[in-house]
Design a protein around this motif. Structure first.
Motif, mmCIF file in Angstrom:
data_model
loop_
_atom_site.group_PDB
_atom_site.id
_atom_site.type_symbol
_atom_site.label_atom_id
_atom_site.label_comp_id
_atom_site.label_asym_id
_atom_site.label_seq_id
_atom_site.Cartn_x
_atom_site.Cartn_y
_atom_site.Cartn_z
ATOM 1 N N LEU A 1 13.381 15.551 20.663
ATOM 2 C CA LEU A 1 12.391 14.823 21.071
ATOM 3 C C LEU A 1 12.624 13.987 22.345
ATOM 4 N N ILE A 2 11.933 13.775 23.208
ATOM 5 C CA ILE A 2 11.912 13.003 24.209
ATOM 6 C C ILE A 2 11.314 11.666 23.897
ATOM 7 N N ARG A 3 12.199 10.622 24.115
ATOM 8 C CA ARG A 3 11.971 9.171 23.375
ATOM 9 C C ARG A 3 11.585 8.354 24.271
ATOM 10 N N LEU A 4 10.452 7.625 24.122
ATOM 11 C CA LEU A 4 10.012 6.640 24.997
ATOM 12 C C LEU A 4 10.513 5.313 24.330
ATOM 13 N N GLY A 5 11.486 4.465 24.974
ATOM 14 C CA GLY A 5 12.139 3.313 24.214
ATOM 15 C C GLY A 5 11.531 2.124 24.852
ATOM 16 N N SER A 6 11.539 1.030 24.053
ATOM 17 C CA SER A 6 11.316 -0.310 24.503
ATOM 18 C C SER A 6 11.919 -0.788 25.663
ATOM 19 N N ASP A 7 13.272 -0.245 25.792
ATOM 20 C CA ASP A 7 13.992 -0.734 27.003
ATOM 21 C C ASP A 7 13.844 0.337 28.389
ATOM 22 N N ARG A 8 12.771 0.996 28.492
ATOM 23 C CA ARG A 8 12.829 1.918 29.469
ATOM 24 C C ARG A 8 12.542 1.413 30.805
ATOM 25 N N TYR A 9 12.080 0.072 30.758
ATOM 26 C CA TYR A 9 12.046 -0.455 32.141
ATOM 27 C C TYR A 9 13.432 -1.295 32.611
ATOM 28 N N SER A 10 14.252 -1.158 31.590
ATOM 29 C CA SER A 10 15.458 -1.852 32.161
ATOM 30 C C SER A 10 16.027 -1.704 33.362
ATOM 31 N N PRO A 11 16.531 -2.841 34.133
ATOM 32 C CA PRO A 11 17.292 -2.802 35.304
ATOM 33 C C PRO A 11 18.545 -1.926 35.129
ATOM 34 N N LYS A 12 19.216 -1.909 33.920
ATOM 35 C CA LYS A 12 20.439 -1.132 33.811
ATOM 36 C C LYS A 12 20.318 0.411 34.041
ATOM 37 N N TYR A 13 19.062 0.961 34.134
ATOM 38 C CA TYR A 13 18.814 2.299 34.600
ATOM 39 C C TYR A 13 19.069 2.596 35.966
ATOM 40 N N ARG A 14 18.895 1.504 36.806
ATOM 41 C CA ARG A 14 18.785 1.783 38.357
ATOM 42 C C ARG A 14 20.164 2.316 38.656
ATOM 43 N N GLU A 15 21.236 1.915 37.977
ATOM 44 C CA GLU A 15 22.587 2.382 38.475
ATOM 45 C C GLU A 15 22.617 3.946 38.694
ATOM 46 N N THR A 16 22.043 4.626 37.600
ATOM 47 C CA THR A 16 21.974 5.875 37.565
ATOM 48 C C THR A 16 21.181 6.749 38.649
ATOM 49 N N GLY A 17 20.217 6.018 39.197
ATOM 50 C CA GLY A 17 19.217 6.639 40.439
ATOM 51 C C GLY A 17 18.251 7.450 39.618
ATOM 52 N N LEU A 18 18.094 7.241 38.387
ATOM 53 C CA LEU A 18 17.159 8.019 37.673
ATOM 54 C C LEU A 18 16.188 7.280 36.729
ATOM 55 N N SER A 19 15.061 7.747 36.799
ATOM 56 C CA SER A 19 14.171 7.089 35.781
ATOM 57 C C SER A 19 14.553 7.390 34.482
ATOM 58 N N PRO A 20 13.817 6.356 33.359
ATOM 59 C CA PRO A 20 14.165 6.519 32.215
ATOM 60 C C PRO A 20 13.810 7.991 31.538
ATOM 61 N N PHE A 21 12.793 8.478 32.037
ATOM 62 C CA PHE A 21 12.058 9.768 31.548
ATOM 63 C C PHE A 21 13.313 10.965 32.036
ATOM 64 N N LEU A 22 13.768 10.830 33.218
ATOM 65 C CA LEU A 22 14.598 11.829 33.873
ATOM 66 C C LEU A 22 16.139 11.798 33.033
ATOM 67 N N ILE A 23 16.621 10.455 32.715
ATOM 68 C CA ILE A 23 17.674 10.322 31.782
ATOM 69 C C ILE A 23 17.296 10.814 30.348
#
Length: 257
Positions: free
Chosen positions: A80-102
């Motif tokens: 499953l591709i999981r849509l999480g409650s933290d998907r908009y967290s700034p912590k994902y910005r360090e990866t350079g990828l969107s939560p969906f791509l991660i």
């Protein structure tokens, strides 16, 4: 597997019941090919059109899939591709990828999206109320995309943004020219996400959704209506995710207030 009992049930339903039991018991495992219609007709001493109807019942239930020229197979469970409650967290910005791509990367898949359209439109009354805009004018920008994991379409996404926010920004372009995507543009216009509101339902898809998401028979969709609310308590984005239920899940970890 040839029990003739079933009361007043139609013969096709009796056969479907026995095949379902065989699938659920593991006699036919995920990905396994069922016997041909001819073989099943002989096994159950039934007409082939009766067997065909039994297989259609299982297909509508999402238990089997038919492949032209190959046969009928037990549906396999997908990661499953999981849509999480933290998907908009700034912590994902360090990866350079969107939560969906991660999330796609976690499943060994490559994510991408296809733009279906970008248009300034009149909102329906409910949307106008939610976004606090006029329903009598073209007061919102509508962006429509389909998101893919490898070659599988997994979401159809419709985003509605007040035109007063979108006008003159990269939100009107297919490729949003900001390293953090549309949410980076929102922040530049003074709208920092402080809260989200998600309304989640499950339903059967429309014909258009079947086409865009390449949905097999019997697969429902999960609909998530998401509203972004800024630091001033004002809504500035309304996005509807229509998600294949066989390829998507929801994961929420939130404080209890």
């Amino acid at each position: 597997m040839t029990n003739q009992s079933g009361g007043d049930k139609p013969r096709s339903q009796q056969i479907a019941d026995e095949l379902r039991e065989a699938i659920q018991s593991g006699h036919y495992r995920p990905g396994a090919k069922l016997p041909s219609q001819r073989a099943l007709a002989e096994q159950y001493d039934a007409a082939r059109n009766t067997v065909d109807e039994a297989l259609k019942i299982l297909s509508r239930e999402g238990l089997v899939t038919s492949e032209w020229g190959r046969g009928v197979f037990v549906r396999e469970k997908r990661a499953l591709i999981r849509l999480g409650s933290d998907r908009y967290s700034p912590k994902y910005r360090e990866t350079g990828l969107s939560p969906f791509l991660i999330e796609c990367a976690k499943q060994g898949k490559t994510g991408r999206f296809e733009v279906l359209g970008i248009e300034r439109v009149k909102p329906d009354p409910e949307v106008a109320k939610q976004l606090k805009v006029s329903e009598k004018s073209k007061s919102v920008l509508r962006r429509e995309n389909v998101f893919y994991a490898d070659e599988d379409p997994v979401y159809r996404v419709t985003t509605l943004i007040p035109w007063s926010i979108a006008q003159g920004t990269g939100l009107t372009q297919e490729e949003v020219p900001h390293q953090y995507g549309i949410h980076g543009v929102f922040e530049e216009t003074g709208h920092i996400m402080a809260r989200i509101n998600d309304e989640i339902t499950a339903r059967m898809p429309t014909p258009e959704e079947v086409q865009h998401l390449k949905l097999p028979p019997g697969v429902p969709v999960i609909e998530v209506v998401h509203t972004s609310i800024d630091q001033a308590g004002e809504p500035y984005e309304l996005t509807t995710f229509v998600m294949r239920a066989d390829m998507n899940g929801l994961s929420y970890n939130v404080p209890v207030e």
